[in-house]
Design an enzyme around this catalytic site. Structure first.
Site, PDB file in Angstrom:
ATOM      1  N   PHE A 131      35.395  30.189  30.467  1.00 47.46           N
ATOM      2  CA  PHE A 131      36.532  30.479  31.070  1.00 47.46           C
ATOM      3  C   PHE A 131      37.506  31.508  30.473  1.00 47.46           C
ATOM      4  O   PHE A 131      36.896  32.275  29.841  1.00 47.46           O
ATOM      5  CB  PHE A 131      37.634  29.202  30.907  1.00 47.46           C
ATOM      6  CG  PHE A 131      37.918  28.787  29.503  1.00 47.46           C
ATOM      7  CD1 PHE A 131      39.169  29.242  28.979  1.00 47.46           C
ATOM      8  CD2 PHE A 131      37.051  28.097  28.928  1.00 47.46           C
ATOM      9  CE1 PHE A 131      39.570  28.873  27.798  1.00 47.46           C
ATOM     10  CE2 PHE A 131      37.494  27.492  27.480  1.00 47.46           C
ATOM     11  CZ  PHE A 131      38.732  28.196  26.846  1.00 47.46           C
ATOM     12  N   TYR A 132      38.229  32.100  31.351  1.00 48.25           N
ATOM     13  CA  TYR A 132      38.985  33.422  31.284  1.00 48.25           C
ATOM     14  C   TYR A 132      40.311  33.180  30.982  1.00 48.25           C
ATOM     15  O   TYR A 132      41.028  32.434  31.662  1.00 48.25           O
ATOM     16  CB  TYR A 132      38.693  34.376  32.635  1.00 48.25           C
ATOM     17  CG  TYR A 132      37.429  34.776  32.620  1.00 48.25           C
ATOM     18  CD1 TYR A 132      36.915  35.943  32.019  1.00 48.25           C
ATOM     19  CD2 TYR A 132      36.378  33.893  33.283  1.00 48.25           C
ATOM     20  CE1 TYR A 132      35.421  36.111  32.249  1.00 48.25           C
ATOM     21  CE2 TYR A 132      35.054  34.115  33.252  1.00 48.25           C
ATOM     22  CZ  TYR A 132      34.824  35.564  32.706  1.00 48.25           C
ATOM     23  OH  TYR A 132      33.260  35.812  32.697  1.00 48.25           O
ATOM     24  N   LEU A 133      40.992  33.888  30.063  1.00 49.06           N
ATOM     25  CA  LEU A 133      42.254  33.926  29.702  1.00 49.06           C
ATOM     26  C   LEU A 133      42.855  35.057  30.386  1.00 49.06           C
ATOM     27  O   LEU A 133      44.301  35.079  30.437  1.00 49.06           O
ATOM     28  CB  LEU A 133      42.290  34.137  28.255  1.00 49.06           C
ATOM     29  CG  LEU A 133      41.922  32.711  27.602  1.00 49.06           C
ATOM     30  CD1 LEU A 133      41.719  32.867  25.944  1.00 49.06           C
ATOM     31  CD2 LEU A 133      42.537  31.420  27.824  1.00 49.06           C
TER      32      LEU A 133
END
Length: 157
Positions: A29-31
């Site tokens: 996932f991307y922050l």
């Protein structure tokens, strides 16, 4: 700092499955994600985690920094994920001395199968395996950040 030099292909056949050396279950996932830079967390086999920063255009070469992080902290950061969490199984497949990473996506991206080849040299077409389909290097909709933050490419819909 490392350089990521990769090509991406859609996968059009299944004969690669007989050549799998290893597989890894991945949640990533991307922050943060902006044009030219991303901050990603990847959890592998629910046993280890890495934080990855990538800089550069979506072309073939990007700067990449990768660091191991505690698994418990990676799982806590899931609460801050932008867009969808990507679920995929990565299969390691060798062909003519090159390692291909074949990603079979699950969840909303089920049906999408993408192969990545990381090598600084150009591999001529006659050296590529016949189970590769169209090359999608440089097509933003097939990069993981776009898969997490954007729509689903038509091929996976």
């Amino acid at each position: 700092m490392g350089k990521e030099v990769e090509r991406k292909f859609l996968v059009s056949g299944t004969t690669w499955r007989d050549l799998v050396e290893a597989d890894i279950r991945i949640r990533q996932f991307y922050l943060a994600a902006t044009p030219g830079r991303t901050l990603r967390i990847r959890i592998s086999d629910d046993a280890s985690a890495k934080l990855t920063l990538k800089f550069g255009s979506r072309a073939r070469v990007r700067d990449e920094f990768e660091y191991p992080i505690p698994l418990a902290e990676a799982k806590e950061m899931l609460a801050f994920a932008l867009g969808r969490v990507i679920e995929k199984t990565r299969h390691h497949v060798r062909h003519r001395g090159y390692l291909y990473e074949v990603d079979v996506f699950g969840g909303p991206l089920a049906g999408l199968v993408v192969a990545e080849l990381e090598t600084p040299e150009d591999v001529p077409a006659e050296m590529l395996p016949d189970w590769l389909g169209r090359e999608v290097t440089g097509e933003p909709e097939f990069y993981n950040a776009s898969l997490a933050l954007g729509g689903i490419p038509e091929i996976a819909a």
